[in-house]
Motif scaffolding. Sequence first.
Motif, mmCIF file in Angstrom:
data_model
loop_
_atom_site.group_PDB
_atom_site.id
_atom_site.type_symbol
_atom_site.label_atom_id
_atom_site.label_comp_id
_atom_site.label_asym_id
_atom_site.label_seq_id
_atom_site.Cartn_x
_atom_site.Cartn_y
_atom_site.Cartn_z
ATOM 1 N N UNK A 131 -3.967 36.640 95.697
ATOM 2 C CA UNK A 131 -3.273 37.088 94.473
ATOM 3 C C UNK A 131 -4.162 36.888 93.230
ATOM 4 N N UNK A 132 -4.965 35.822 93.202
ATOM 5 C CA UNK A 132 -5.878 35.647 92.078
ATOM 6 C C UNK A 132 -6.912 36.762 92.037
ATOM 7 N N UNK A 133 -7.384 37.170 93.200
ATOM 8 C CA UNK A 133 -8.320 38.293 93.257
ATOM 9 C C UNK A 133 -7.626 39.588 92.819
ATOM 10 N N UNK A 134 -6.353 39.745 93.192
ATOM 11 C CA UNK A 134 -5.585 40.935 92.801
ATOM 12 C C UNK A 134 -5.449 41.020 91.282
ATOM 13 N N UNK A 135 -5.102 39.901 90.637
ATOM 14 C CA UNK A 135 -4.949 39.908 89.181
ATOM 15 C C UNK A 135 -6.287 40.160 88.487
ATOM 16 N N UNK A 136 -7.370 39.628 89.000
ATOM 17 C CA UNK A 136 -8.694 39.884 88.425
ATOM 18 C C UNK A 136 -9.043 41.363 88.534
ATOM 19 N N UNK A 137 -8.671 41.981 89.664
ATOM 20 C CA UNK A 137 -8.913 43.414 89.829
ATOM 21 C C UNK A 137 -8.099 44.229 88.826
ATOM 22 N N UNK A 138 -6.846 43.827 88.601
ATOM 23 C CA UNK A 138 -6.004 44.539 87.623
ATOM 24 C C UNK A 138 -6.604 44.423 86.229
ATOM 25 N N UNK A 139 -7.088 43.237 85.851
ATOM 26 C CA UNK A 139 -7.670 43.058 84.512
ATOM 27 C C UNK A 139 -8.936 43.886 84.334
ATOM 28 N N UNK A 140 -9.790 43.914 85.345
ATOM 29 C CA UNK A 140 -11.059 44.622 85.196
ATOM 30 C C UNK A 140 -10.892 46.136 85.357
ATOM 31 N N UNK A 141 -9.973 46.577 86.217
ATOM 32 C CA UNK A 141 -9.839 48.019 86.478
ATOM 33 C C UNK A 141 -8.934 48.712 85.453
ATOM 34 N N UNK A 142 -7.846 48.019 85.014
ATOM 35 C CA UNK A 142 -6.868 48.679 84.136
ATOM 36 C C UNK A 142 -6.773 48.023 82.757
ATOM 37 N N UNK A 143 -7.593 47.005 82.504
ATOM 38 C CA UNK A 143 -7.670 46.346 81.197
ATOM 39 C C UNK A 143 -6.288 45.893 80.708
ATOM 40 N N UNK A 144 -5.549 45.242 81.618
ATOM 41 C CA UNK A 144 -4.212 44.748 81.305
ATOM 42 C C UNK A 144 -4.226 43.236 81.210
ATOM 43 N N UNK A 145 -3.358 42.716 80.326
ATOM 44 C CA UNK A 145 -3.186 41.274 80.177
ATOM 45 C C UNK A 145 -2.235 40.786 81.270
ATOM 46 N N UNK A 146 -2.697 39.811 82.074
ATOM 47 C CA UNK A 146 -1.915 39.334 83.222
ATOM 48 C C UNK A 146 -1.329 37.951 82.977
ATOM 49 N N UNK A 147 -1.176 37.572 81.721
ATOM 50 C CA UNK A 147 -0.583 36.254 81.442
ATOM 51 C C UNK A 147 0.883 36.218 81.860
ATOM 52 N N UNK A 148 1.623 37.327 81.653
ATOM 53 C CA UNK A 148 3.023 37.407 82.052
ATOM 54 C C UNK A 148 3.176 38.543 83.056
ATOM 55 N N UNK A 149 3.357 38.138 84.313
ATOM 56 C CA UNK A 149 3.521 39.116 85.395
ATOM 57 C C UNK A 149 4.973 39.074 85.841
ATOM 58 N N UNK A 150 5.723 40.157 85.511
ATOM 59 C CA UNK A 150 7.130 40.234 85.896
ATOM 60 C C UNK A 150 7.426 41.643 86.379
ATOM 61 N N UNK A 151 8.711 41.961 86.493
ATOM 62 C CA UNK A 151 9.091 43.281 86.984
ATOM 63 C C UNK A 151 8.643 44.393 86.056
ATOM 64 N N UNK A 152 8.764 44.198 84.735
ATOM 65 C CA UNK A 152 8.330 45.230 83.787
ATOM 66 C C UNK A 152 6.828 45.472 83.889
ATOM 67 N N UNK A 153 6.080 44.347 84.071
ATOM 68 C CA UNK A 153 4.627 44.489 84.204
ATOM 69 C C UNK A 153 4.283 45.338 85.426
#
Length: 403
Positions: free
Chosen positions: A319-341
């Motif tokens: 999951x840590x690798x998944x969040x790093x991929x989301x930050x680098x590929x889609x330039x999204x802030x992953x501090x708050x990961x919920x249903x809306x995110x």
Amino acid sequence: MKDLKVYIIIALLALGTFLYVQYRKPAPVNWTKTYARTDKIPYGTYILHHELSNLFGGVAVRPYRKRIYNTLEEAGNGADSYLIIASQLDMDEPDYRKLLAYVKSGNDLFIAAHLFGSVFSDSLKLTTQGYFPWGDTVKTVNFTNPALHSETGFRFDKRISEGHFTEFDTLRTTVLATNGRGNAVFLRHPVGDGNLYLLSSPDYFTNYALLSPEGAAFAANALSYLNPQRQLIWDDYQTLGDPTQQSPLRFFLTNEHLRPAYIIALFSLLAFVLYGIKRRQRAIPVVEPLKNTSIEFVQVVSSVYYQRRDNRDLLAKQYRYFLEHVRSAYHLNTNEVDGNFMQYLSLRSGVDASILLNILQGMNEIQRGSTIDDKKLVSYHRDLELFYQQTLWKNNISNNVLT
């Protein structure tokens, strides 16, 4: 050159003479103690097996080469006497219980052996004593029954009568014969409606012993305690073993003519190999290609995680690798990961929202400290793989459209 030919001719003549003498030389007597009914050597039991049916008035003698349990299962109640002549007994607990039930039902068991095995000896509190090469030779045995008693005793050589019983249940056991020193050699132990007859040596029934009148008389008198009416079982398993577990080399090693030939062939092969190693050219070393160490590293790391069986830690790293991929590929802030995110990430990435919600569920289980079993680990890992596959597929379609 002429002298060499003379030497070769002399060597061939000497070899031929030696082989002829060896061929014409009488074969030495085989004193191996096999106790097998097919062996005519001194310590085989061919004579006894051949004459046993006549001794009991034509009663059928059936040889069985199976374990005692399997033999009695097959023979059933058709046999009312069981005969074992062997150096030692190979009997386990099921064999003993089956044999005991067989005797209790009114049948007779006759065993002549040096060693009776731990199961049999412990149950009957039985101990035997063999002979020592430097000990005195006991030459006579005699029956305690006056009808079978001999004034001079039954004499044996070759230390046949040396073995005797040192301990047995004196309250329930009857001594039927003793040796010259008064030691018990033949016992009867009643069990239920039947009897156990135990003789301290199988040598009394060998071909060598039966060739003397006294030996034949002792064997006949000892076996007269048996009274088979229908069938007598001859146990081949204790002397020949299980035919399904015999080694192919047994035929060579047990044959007095083939055994030396096999040994000579073995040493000849060894000499050929050693000689060939000495003369053979040194082998050219094989240069192995360079290995992909990154693949080996991944294999080592994965095997370590597999051996630790820490599914929760393994899934947390994914999951840590998944969040790093989301930050680098889609330039999204992953501090708050919920249903809306996850709904927003579904719009950005084109991945099904259901897959992302399953990933979110797994991340929540990790945060709560829940136990992750193998089934959950495989399920959450499959969701991550689906995410990467769909994003890769979307990117490939976009690149094709642009080009």
